[in-house]
Scaffold this active site. Structure first.
Site, PDB file in Angstrom:
ATOM      1  N   VAL A 109      29.048  65.823  27.906  1.00  0.00           N
ATOM      2  CA  VAL A 109      29.412  67.077  28.565  1.00  0.00           C
ATOM      3  C   VAL A 109      30.922  67.154  28.731  1.00  0.00           C
ATOM      4  O   VAL A 109      31.555  66.207  29.199  1.00  0.00           O
ATOM      5  CB  VAL A 109      28.742  67.171  29.958  1.00  0.00           C
ATOM      6  CG1 VAL A 109      29.109  68.464  30.652  1.00  0.00           C
ATOM      7  CG2 VAL A 109      27.230  67.025  29.844  1.00  0.00           C
ATOM      8  N   CYS A 110      31.480  68.278  28.345  1.00  0.00           N
ATOM      9  CA  CYS A 110      32.914  68.510  28.517  1.00  0.00           C
ATOM     10  C   CYS A 110      33.116  69.360  29.769  1.00  0.00           C
ATOM     11  O   CYS A 110      32.992  70.577  29.739  1.00  0.00           O
ATOM     12  CB  CYS A 110      33.477  69.227  27.289  1.00  0.00           C
ATOM     13  SG  CYS A 110      35.257  69.432  27.375  1.00  0.00           S
ATOM     14  N   LEU A 111      33.350  68.667  30.875  1.00  0.00           N
ATOM     15  CA  LEU A 111      33.607  69.319  32.152  1.00  0.00           C
ATOM     16  C   LEU A 111      34.775  68.570  32.779  1.00  0.00           C
ATOM     17  O   LEU A 111      34.691  67.359  33.001  1.00  0.00           O
ATOM     18  CB  LEU A 111      32.356  69.247  33.036  1.00  0.00           C
ATOM     19  CG  LEU A 111      32.407  69.958  34.384  1.00  0.00           C
ATOM     20  CD1 LEU A 111      32.602  71.464  34.212  1.00  0.00           C
ATOM     21  CD2 LEU A 111      31.140  69.688  35.172  1.00  0.00           C
TER      22      LEU A 111
END
Length: 182
Positions: A109-111
Site C-alpha cells: 500500500v502506498c500511503l
C-alpha cells in the site's frame, strides 16, 4: 487468633505470587495498541477482525466503500504491529487483489503515513481513514500500480470500467482478479 491472621497473610502472599508469576508485563507496543483499539472510531464502511482475540498486534481491517469507483467492494487489509510501535508504523498489506493505483498486485500500500510521514502521535484510526480515503480518491500522482495510475489520468471511464471488471472477477490486461463484491 494468631493462626487466623497468619492464614490470611499466607493467602494474601499466595495471591500476589500467583498474580506476579503468571502475568507477563505488557510491552509498550501492546499498551499503545490496546489504547488505539479502545479509541477506534470506525466509519460504517469499516470493520475489524481479530483472528486471535489474545493477539491485538495482528488483525484485519475490512473496508467496504459505499461510494466512488470501489463502491460495493470488500477489501481486507492485514495489520501487523511491531514491537517498536508507535515509533514505527504497523505493516499493512491488502489481502484482496485490487486494481488500484496506490496498491500493487502483491498488496503493498502506498500511503504516506505508512512510510515517511509516520509519526508516533498517529494512531490506527489515522491509518483506517487514510486507507478509506484511497478508495474514495485514488492518487495517480504517487502510484505503486503505474498502469492503473496511467489509465486513471488518461481515461477515467476506462479506469472505472477496469475497476468494475476486476471487482466482478475478471482480467484486466494479463492479470486475473478474484471477485471482491460484497
Amino acid at each position: 487468633m494468631i493462626k487466623l491472621f497468619s492464614l490470611k497473610q499466607q493467602k494474601k502472599d499466595g495471591d500476589q505470587t500467583a498474580r506476579g508469576g503468571q502475568q507477563k508485563k505488557a510491552s509498550a507496543a501492546q499498551l499503545r495498541i490496546q489504547k488505539d483499539i479502545n479509541e477506534l472510531n470506525l466509519p460504517k464502511t469499516c470493520a475489524t477482525e481479530f483472528p486471535d482475540s489474545d493477539d491485538l498486534l495482528n488483525f484485519k481491517l475490512i473496508i467496504s466503500p459505499d461510494e466512488g469507483f470501489y463502491r460495493d467492494g470488500r477489501f481486507v487489509f492485514n495489520f501487523r504491529v511491531g514491537s517498536n510501535y508507535p515509533h514505527e508504523p504497523p505493516k499493512v498489506k491488502c489481502a484482496t487483489q485490487v486494481y488500484h493505483p496506490n496498491i500493487d498486485l502483491e498488496g503493498n500500500v502506498c500511503l504516506n503515513i505508512l512510510r515517511e510521514d509516520w509519526n508516533p502521535v498517529l494512531t490506527i484510526n489515522s491509518i483506517v481513514y487514510g486507507l478509506q480515503f484511497l478508495f474514495l480518491e485514488p492518487n495517480p500522482e504517487d502510484p505503486l500500480n503505474k498502469e492503473a495510475a496511467d489509465v486513471l489520468q488518461s481515461n477515467r471511464r476506462q479506469f472505472e470500467y477496469n475497476v468494475k471488471k476486476a471487482m466482478r472477477g475478471g482480467c484486466v490486461g494479463e492479470t486475473f482478479f478474484e471477485c471482491c463484491l460484497k
